[in-house]
Write a protein that holds these residues in place. Structure first.
Motif, PDB file in Angstrom:
ATOM      1  N   GLU A   1     -30.147  21.436  65.462  1.00 36.82           N
ATOM      2  CA  GLU A   1     -29.106  22.212  64.232  1.00 36.82           C
ATOM      3  C   GLU A   1     -28.292  21.530  64.202  1.00 36.82           C
ATOM      4  O   GLU A   1     -27.656  22.182  62.943  1.00 36.82           O
ATOM      5  CB  GLU A   1     -29.445  23.300  64.840  1.00 36.82           C
ATOM      6  N   ASP A   2     -27.763  21.040  65.404  1.00 35.81           N
ATOM      7  CA  ASP A   2     -26.736  20.358  64.445  1.00 35.81           C
ATOM      8  C   ASP A   2     -26.556  19.772  63.322  1.00 35.81           C
ATOM      9  O   ASP A   2     -25.653  20.017  62.618  1.00 35.81           O
ATOM     10  CB  ASP A   2     -25.342  19.745  65.743  1.00 35.81           C
ATOM     11  N   ALA A   3     -27.572  18.650  63.406  1.00 39.13           N
ATOM     12  CA  ALA A   3     -27.905  17.874  62.644  1.00 39.13           C
ATOM     13  C   ALA A   3     -28.137  18.036  61.140  1.00 39.13           C
ATOM     14  O   ALA A   3     -27.381  18.035  59.924  1.00 39.13           O
ATOM     15  CB  ALA A   3     -29.445  16.602  62.932  1.00 39.13           C
ATOM     16  N   ILE A   4     -28.840  19.337  61.286  1.00 38.20           N
ATOM     17  CA  ILE A   4     -29.446  20.259  59.788  1.00 38.20           C
ATOM     18  C   ILE A   4     -28.362  20.772  59.178  1.00 38.20           C
ATOM     19  O   ILE A   4     -28.038  20.667  58.064  1.00 38.20           O
ATOM     20  CB  ILE A   4     -30.239  21.116  60.300  1.00 38.20           C
ATOM     21  N   LYS A   5     -27.264  21.844  60.140  1.00 38.05           N
ATOM     22  CA  LYS A   5     -25.683  22.111  60.374  1.00 38.05           C
ATOM     23  C   LYS A   5     -25.303  21.105  58.941  1.00 38.05           C
ATOM     24  O   LYS A   5     -24.752  21.341  58.048  1.00 38.05           O
ATOM     25  CB  LYS A   5     -25.595  22.358  60.570  1.00 38.05           C
ATOM     26  N   TYR A   6     -25.221  19.983  59.615  1.00 35.81           N
ATOM     27  CA  TYR A   6     -23.954  18.694  59.009  1.00 35.81           C
ATOM     28  C   TYR A   6     -24.462  18.340  57.774  1.00 35.81           C
ATOM     29  O   TYR A   6     -23.737  18.434  56.422  1.00 35.81           O
ATOM     30  CB  TYR A   6     -24.633  17.594  59.848  1.00 35.81           C
TER      31      TYR A   6
ATOM     32  N   GLY B   1     -36.521  19.617  60.244  1.00 33.40           N
ATOM     33  CA  GLY B   1     -36.120  21.260  60.198  1.00 33.40           C
ATOM     34  C   GLY B   1     -35.056  21.030  59.250  1.00 33.40           C
ATOM     35  O   GLY B   1     -34.961  20.461  58.032  1.00 33.40           O
ATOM     36  N   GLY B   2     -35.270  22.467  58.883  1.00 38.88           N
ATOM     37  CA  GLY B   2     -34.000  23.413  57.468  1.00 38.88           C
ATOM     38  C   GLY B   2     -35.551  22.448  56.816  1.00 38.88           C
ATOM     39  O   GLY B   2     -36.473  23.303  56.348  1.00 38.88           O
ATOM     40  N   LYS B   3     -34.962  22.892  55.182  1.00 41.83           N
ATOM     41  CA  LYS B   3     -35.549  22.546  54.282  1.00 41.83           C
ATOM     42  C   LYS B   3     -35.424  20.737  54.283  1.00 41.83           C
ATOM     43  O   LYS B   3     -36.395  20.329  52.687  1.00 41.83           O
ATOM     44  CB  LYS B   3     -34.640  22.623  53.090  1.00 41.83           C
ATOM     45  N   ALA B   4     -35.544  20.024  54.980  1.00 40.84           N
ATOM     46  CA  ALA B   4     -35.791  18.772  54.622  1.00 40.84           C
ATOM     47  C   ALA B   4     -38.211  18.906  55.166  1.00 40.84           C
ATOM     48  O   ALA B   4     -38.542  19.075  56.435  1.00 40.84           O
ATOM     49  CB  ALA B   4     -35.451  17.975  55.653  1.00 40.84           C
ATOM     50  N   LYS B   5     -38.387  18.256  54.185  1.00 38.71           N
ATOM     51  CA  LYS B   5     -39.695  18.258  54.142  1.00 38.71           C
ATOM     52  C   LYS B   5     -40.259  16.511  55.611  1.00 38.71           C
ATOM     53  O   LYS B   5     -39.576  15.393  55.199  1.00 38.71           O
ATOM     54  CB  LYS B   5     -40.554  17.866  52.952  1.00 38.71           C
TER      55      LYS B   5
ATOM     56  N   VAL C   1     -17.466  13.827  45.463  1.00 37.99           N
ATOM     57  CA  VAL C   1     -19.080  13.317  44.859  1.00 37.99           C
ATOM     58  C   VAL C   1     -19.211  12.207  45.750  1.00 37.99           C
ATOM     59  O   VAL C   1     -20.516  11.724  46.679  1.00 37.99           O
ATOM     60  CB  VAL C   1     -18.966  14.031  43.929  1.00 37.99           C
ATOM     61  N   ALA C   2     -18.154  11.164  45.003  1.00 38.14           N
ATOM     62  CA  ALA C   2     -18.195   9.696  45.521  1.00 38.14           C
ATOM     63  C   ALA C   2     -18.572   9.320  47.405  1.00 38.14           C
ATOM     64  O   ALA C   2     -19.198   9.164  48.187  1.00 38.14           O
ATOM     65  CB  ALA C   2     -17.636   8.918  44.743  1.00 38.14           C
ATOM     66  N   GLU C   3     -17.601  10.555  47.945  1.00 36.77           N
ATOM     67  CA  GLU C   3     -17.188   9.616  49.360  1.00 36.77           C
ATOM     68  C   GLU C   3     -17.909  10.645  49.542  1.00 36.77           C
ATOM     69  O   GLU C   3     -19.104  10.347  50.985  1.00 36.77           O
ATOM     70  CB  GLU C   3     -15.759  10.856  49.602  1.00 36.77           C
ATOM     71  N   ILE C   4     -18.864  12.236  49.536  1.00 36.79           N
ATOM     72  CA  ILE C   4     -19.444  13.288  50.508  1.00 36.79           C
ATOM     73  C   ILE C   4     -21.209  12.312  50.203  1.00 36.79           C
ATOM     74  O   ILE C   4     -21.652  12.304  50.967  1.00 36.79           O
ATOM     75  CB  ILE C   4     -19.722  14.371  49.675  1.00 36.79           C
ATOM     76  N   SER C   5     -21.475  11.638  49.088  1.00 40.30           N
ATOM     77  CA  SER C   5     -22.751  10.906  49.090  1.00 40.30           C
ATOM     78  C   SER C   5     -22.974  10.454  49.815  1.00 40.30           C
ATOM     79  O   SER C   5     -24.061   9.766  50.448  1.00 40.30           O
ATOM     80  CB  SER C   5     -22.339  10.274  47.522  1.00 40.30           C
ATOM     81  N   LYS C   6     -21.773   9.539  50.772  1.00 45.51           N
ATOM     82  CA  LYS C   6     -22.534   8.852  51.565  1.00 45.51           C
ATOM     83  C   LYS C   6     -22.790   9.406  52.819  1.00 45.51           C
ATOM     84  O   LYS C   6     -23.074   8.194  53.889  1.00 45.51           O
ATOM     85  CB  LYS C   6     -21.696   8.142  51.941  1.00 45.51           C
ATOM     86  N   LEU C   7     -22.308  10.465  53.414  1.00 45.21           N
ATOM     87  CA  LEU C   7     -22.546  11.384  54.780  1.00 45.21           C
ATOM     88  C   LEU C   7     -23.893  11.926  55.335  1.00 45.21           C
ATOM     89  O   LEU C   7     -23.994  11.875  56.364  1.00 45.21           O
ATOM     90  CB  LEU C   7     -21.160  12.026  54.691  1.00 45.21           C
ATOM     91  N   PRO C   8     -24.519  12.965  54.301  1.00 46.70           N
ATOM     92  CA  PRO C   8     -25.356  13.436  55.314  1.00 46.70           C
ATOM     93  C   PRO C   8     -26.673  12.902  55.306  1.00 46.70           C
ATOM     94  O   PRO C   8     -27.416  12.943  56.948  1.00 46.70           O
ATOM     95  CB  PRO C   8     -25.894  14.370  54.262  1.00 46.70           C
ATOM     96  N   TRP C   9     -26.385  11.086  54.991  1.00 44.88           N
ATOM     97  CA  TRP C   9     -27.829  10.740  55.870  1.00 44.88           C
ATOM     98  C   TRP C   9     -27.777  10.171  57.583  1.00 44.88           C
ATOM     99  O   TRP C   9     -28.681  10.031  57.569  1.00 44.88           O
ATOM    100  CB  TRP C   9     -28.171   9.359  55.034  1.00 44.88           C
ATOM    101  N   ILE C  10     -26.186  10.218  57.995  1.00 48.38           N
ATOM    102  CA  ILE C  10     -27.111  10.196  59.662  1.00 48.38           C
ATOM    103  C   ILE C  10     -27.309  11.391  59.941  1.00 48.38           C
ATOM    104  O   ILE C  10     -27.759  11.613  61.070  1.00 48.38           O
ATOM    105  CB  ILE C  10     -25.346   9.885  59.856  1.00 48.38           C
ATOM    106  N   GLY C  11     -27.307  12.712  59.130  1.00 52.68           N
ATOM    107  CA  GLY C  11     -28.185  14.021  60.048  1.00 52.68           C
ATOM    108  C   GLY C  11     -29.414  14.067  59.260  1.00 52.68           C
ATOM    109  O   GLY C  11     -30.126  15.243  59.491  1.00 52.68           O
ATOM    110  N   PHE C  12     -29.898  13.105  59.145  1.00 53.06           N
ATOM    111  CA  PHE C  12     -31.864  13.099  59.228  1.00 53.06           C
ATOM    112  C   PHE C  12     -31.990  12.111  60.420  1.00 53.06           C
ATOM    113  O   PHE C  12     -33.280  10.996  59.786  1.00 53.06           O
ATOM    114  CB  PHE C  12     -31.958  12.429  57.381  1.00 53.06           C
ATOM    115  N   GLY C  13     -31.745  11.992  61.440  1.00 57.29           N
ATOM    116  CA  GLY C  13     -32.476  10.900  62.263  1.00 57.29           C
ATOM    117  C   GLY C  13     -33.576  10.953  62.632  1.00 57.29           C
ATOM    118  O   GLY C  13     -33.993  13.017  62.497  1.00 57.29           O
ATOM    119  N   GLN C  14     -34.311  10.935  63.567  1.00 57.35           N
ATOM    120  CA  GLN C  14     -35.289  10.815  64.187  1.00 57.35           C
ATOM    121  C   GLN C  14     -35.133  12.221  65.340  1.00 57.35           C
ATOM    122  O   GLN C  14     -33.991  11.778  66.028  1.00 57.35           O
ATOM    123  CB  GLN C  14     -36.324   9.876  64.702  1.00 57.35           C
ATOM    124  N   GLY C  15     -36.054  13.829  64.536  1.00 57.79           N
ATOM    125  CA  GLY C  15     -35.642  14.723  65.940  1.00 57.79           C
ATOM    126  C   GLY C  15     -35.276  15.049  65.394  1.00 57.79           C
ATOM    127  O   GLY C  15     -34.409  15.802  65.654  1.00 57.79           O
ATOM    128  N   THR C  16     -34.164  15.295  63.979  1.00 65.78           N
ATOM    129  CA  THR C  16     -33.461  16.076  63.759  1.00 65.78           C
ATOM    130  C   THR C  16     -34.424  16.614  62.179  1.00 65.78           C
ATOM    131  O   THR C  16     -34.145  17.728  61.353  1.00 65.78           O
ATOM    132  CB  THR C  16     -32.137  16.016  63.022  1.00 65.78           C
TER     133      THR C  16
END
Length: 148
Positions: A28-33, A87-91, A70-85
């Motif tokens: 849930e923390d990864a999804i929220k992040y 859920g959420g709206k991610a297919k 936008v340029a800085e934030i675009s670098k951030l979400p990807w660590i929240g898509f690790g194995q075992g995360t």
């Protein structure tokens, strides 16, 4: 050790710790992040989109300020898509098609960098082109990897 060397060492240490930051205590923390990062990115892209479409007056300083976020934030979400995360709206395709997902993630980082350059040029036409390119990149990823 001088101050510059200390800061350099601290920065290098921080970079080396990034993989550790990718670990979330709960799924849930990864999804929220990742959703939070996307929310912030969307907010600032919406402001740029409003200027590009004429729904808001063009303001070069504001465009640059929003593009920087936008340029800085675009670098951030990807660590929240690790194995075992999952859920959420991610297919589930994100975890099945990692190469394609990573390619789109890298494309977004490149396009938001171009957006920042265009915003600093102070030219509305350049901004329009860059906003469109970022929007197409977002759409491409969302069409493939995000549940509606």
């Amino acid at each position: 050790m001088n101050r510059f060397a200390s800061l350099t060492l601290a920065a290098a240490g921080a970079v080396l710790c990034l993989p550790a930051l990718a670990q979330f205590a709960k799924t849930e923390d990864a999804i929220k992040y990742r959703q939070s990062a996307m929310f912030i990115q969307n907010y600032h892209m919406s402001r740029l989109g409003a200027m590009a479409s004429g729904r808001a007056p063009y303001d070069a300083a504001s465009a640059t300020a929003n593009a920087e976020v936008v340029a800085e934030i675009s670098k951030l979400p990807w660590i929240g898509f690790g194995q075992g995360t999952e859920g959420g709206k991610a297919k589930p395709e994100i975890w099945k098609e990692q190469a394609k997902f990573k390619e789109l993630n890298e494309k977004l980082v490149v396009e938001t960098g171009k957006l920042l350059v265009a915003s600093k040029a102070g030219n509305l036409d350049a901004l329009k082109t860059a906003v469109s390119a970022v929007g197409e990149t977002c759409k491409s990823c969302h069409d493939t990897f995000r549940s509606k």
